[in-house]
Design an enzyme around this catalytic site. Structure first.
Site, PDB file in Angstrom:
ATOM      1  NE  ARG A  21     -42.473  14.404  -8.124  1.00  0.00           N
ATOM      2  CZ  ARG A  21     -42.636  13.425  -7.245  1.00  0.00           C
ATOM      3  NH1 ARG A  21     -42.000  13.461  -6.108  1.00  0.00           N
ATOM      4  NH2 ARG A  21     -43.441  12.415  -7.494  1.00  0.00           N
ATOM      5  CB  SER A 136     -40.939  -7.713  -2.885  1.00  0.00           C
ATOM      6  OG  SER A 136     -41.038  -6.327  -2.798  1.00  0.00           O
ATOM      7  CB  SER A 188     -44.979   6.416   3.675  1.00  0.00           C
ATOM      8  OG  SER A 188     -44.722   6.301   2.297  1.00  0.00           O
ATOM      9  CG  HIS A 216     -43.203   6.246   6.855  1.00  0.00           C
ATOM     10  ND1 HIS A 216     -43.191   7.618   6.690  1.00  0.00           N
ATOM     11  CD2 HIS A 216     -42.611   5.732   5.753  1.00  0.00           C
ATOM     12  CE1 HIS A 216     -42.633   7.917   5.535  1.00  0.00           C
ATOM     13  NE2 HIS A 216     -42.271   6.800   4.936  1.00  0.00           N
ATOM     14  CB  THR A 244     -35.424   6.749   8.404  1.00  0.00           C
ATOM     15  OG1 THR A 244     -34.695   7.914   7.998  1.00  0.00           O
ATOM     16  CG2 THR A 244     -36.746   7.214   9.006  1.00  0.00           C
ATOM     17  CE  LYS A 247     -39.081   8.791   5.924  1.00  0.00           C
ATOM     18  NZ  LYS A 247     -38.888   9.915   5.024  1.00  0.00           N
ATOM     19  CB  THR A 276     -20.843   6.247   0.505  1.00  0.00           C
ATOM     20  OG1 THR A 276     -21.293   7.588   0.441  1.00  0.00           O
ATOM     21  CG2 THR A 276     -21.534   5.552   1.660  1.00  0.00           C
ATOM     22  CB  THR A 277     -18.105  10.234   3.090  1.00  0.00           C
ATOM     23  OG1 THR A 277     -17.105  10.401   2.098  1.00  0.00           O
ATOM     24  CG2 THR A 277     -17.694  10.962   4.352  1.00  0.00           C
ATOM     25  CB  THR A 362     -44.960   9.865  -4.780  1.00  0.00           C
ATOM     26  OG1 THR A 362     -43.860  10.666  -5.239  1.00  0.00           O
ATOM     27  CG2 THR A 362     -44.764   9.566  -3.313  1.00  0.00           C
TER      28      THR A 362
END
Ligand SMILES: Cc1ncc(COP(=O)(O)O)c(C=O)c1O
Length: 424
Positions: A21, A136, A188, A216, A244, A247, A276-277, A362
């Site tokens: 990549r 799933s 996606s 998405h 999210t 996006k 986590t912060t 991917t």
């Protein structure tokens, strides 16, 4: 360095398979979407971005940028710690209220990314429900798979969007066993869409909870941009909606929206929430502004849809082989990692168009593709330009055209740079 050869031999394999990549070094221009500056070593060049997941361009919206800058001045750049240790930032509290309202749920919980939201929520739900079975979809995102694995729950994979298979798997279980169906709305990489209502019917019939990743789709579909479940009128039937802020909303962060008790349990039990912060206040404030704007922006959603339709039409006339897609995502199949990389490199270097090649893992091997995502800012002019460039690239690399192919009027590459002036 000790054991270095293991790392380099892995990278050699990746290179040999043509899927090493390379990340393009870009500076997106917030004043002139979809233009960006490509930094190639010491050279700078203006390019048109055709593969951003900032689908509506909200990341460059002046009011979103303003909200971020104001919050940074008012509350500082960082969160100052985890929420357990340093408390809730008011910006995050407001954001969660706005997200709960968007999805018409009792509560929402924000995470540092959509990936973390899936990992935390699925991991916790599967762990807290005794003897839970997670059903799933086979094409679920890596973050959902990570969450399901982390939960330690049993899982069964159903064939992609296959209701008969899902029903058969549900039938094998006793009615009392806690079950969760985990799936996405817009997939996606292929751009296809789940039959959410019919999955909810099965969930109701067999007593399962539903967990829907709308990553998405949020911002893009439905009256207020809550996603495909809203568009299809089934939002209240989905138990947990995950989304999210990175996006359609153009900022960063992830979330779930659900019953208050589910959010509270995940808040209380998920290690990737607790340890986590928290989201920085400027990010939360910018995301909140974006969500508020997008809720009201039916026109923006319509403009986006029209640009997508137009792009499809023009690419089809040029004979570019698009995979079937029911959404704003336009995947163009190449089917070979090296050709996919070469096509992307040619587009960038010769035509100043940036479309990242999509390779394994991917997408499955042999289905390598270019993934095109038009925004409301891609003018007719830019779309014609894209079709011309793709036509030339297909011709140069001897890639197969669709049967409808006819050569669009080719314009020389210098045309690309001057398009910037035409657009503004
Ligand atoms: C379906 C799906 N879910 C979750 C995520 C993770 O979201 P984020 O980029 O906010 O981490 C992605 C990322 O692309 C995705 O495609």
């Amino acid at each position: 360095m000790l054991l270095r050869h293991h790392f380099s031999s892995y990278l050699d394999t990746v290179r040999r398979e043509g899927r090493y990549r390379i990340f393009t070094d870009l500076e997106r221009d917030p004043a002139r979407p979809p233009y960006a500056t490509w930094r190639d070593g010491s050279n700078c060049r203006e390019v048109v971005v055709w593969c951003s997941n900032d689908y509506l361009g909200m990341g460059r919206h002046p009011l979103v940028i303003d909200a971020m800058a104001k919050a940074a001045r008012h509350m500082g750049a960082g969160a100052g710690g985890t929420r357990n240790i340093s408390g809730n930032s008011h910006a995050v509290v407001s954001l969660e209220a706005g997200l709960a309202d968007l999805h018409r749920k009792e509560a929402a919980l924000a995470f540092s990314s959509g990936y973390v939201a899936n990992e935390a929520a699925l991991g916790t739900i599967g762990r807290l429900l005794p003897n839970c079975l997670i059903l799933s979809d086979e094409k679920n995102h890596a973050s959902m798979i990570a969450g399901i694995r982390a939960s330690g729950a049993d899982k069964k994979i159903f064939r992609h969007n296959d209701l008969d298979h899902l029903e058969a798997l549900l039938r094998q279980e006793g009615p009392r066993r806690p079950k969760l169906i985990a799936f996405e709305s817009v997939y996606s990489m292929d751009g296809d869409v789940a039959p959410i209502g019919r999955i909810c019917d099965l969930a109701a019939q067999f007593g399962a909870l539903t967990y829907l990743d709308e990553v998405h789709a949020v911002g893009l579909y439905g009256l207020r941009g809550a996603g495909i479940a809203e568009r299809d009128g089934v939002m209240e039937r989905v138990d947990v909606i995950e989304g999210t802020l990175a996006k359609g909303f153009g900022v960063a962060g992830g979330y779930i929206a659900a019953d208050a008790v589910i959010c509270d349990a995940i808040r209380s039990a998920a290690p990737s929430f607790i340890f986590t912060t928290a989201m920085p206040p400027p990010v939360a404030a910018a995301a909140m502004k974006s969500v508020a704007l997008v809720k009201e922006s039916i026109g923006l959603r319509m403009a986006h849809g029209l640009r997508v339709e137009k792009t499809r039409e023009v690419l089809q006339a040029a004979g570019i082989p698009m995979m079937s897609s029911q959404s704003h995502i336009i995947p163009v199949l190449i089917g070979d990692p090296n050709l996919c990389r070469d096509a992307s490199a040619l587009l960038l270097e010769k035509y100043a168009l940036y479309i990242q090649p999509i390779n394994y893992p991917t997408v499955p091997r042999g289905t390598e593709r270019l993934r095109i995502t038009p925004t409301p800012f891609h003018s007719d002019h830019l779309i014609d330009n894209l079709a011309n460039a793709l036509y030339e690239v297909w011709d140069t690399l001897d890639l197969p055209f669709e049967e409808t192919a006819h050569a669009p009027d080719f314009r020389p590459p210098s045309f690309v740079a001057s398009a910037a002036q035409d657009f503004h």
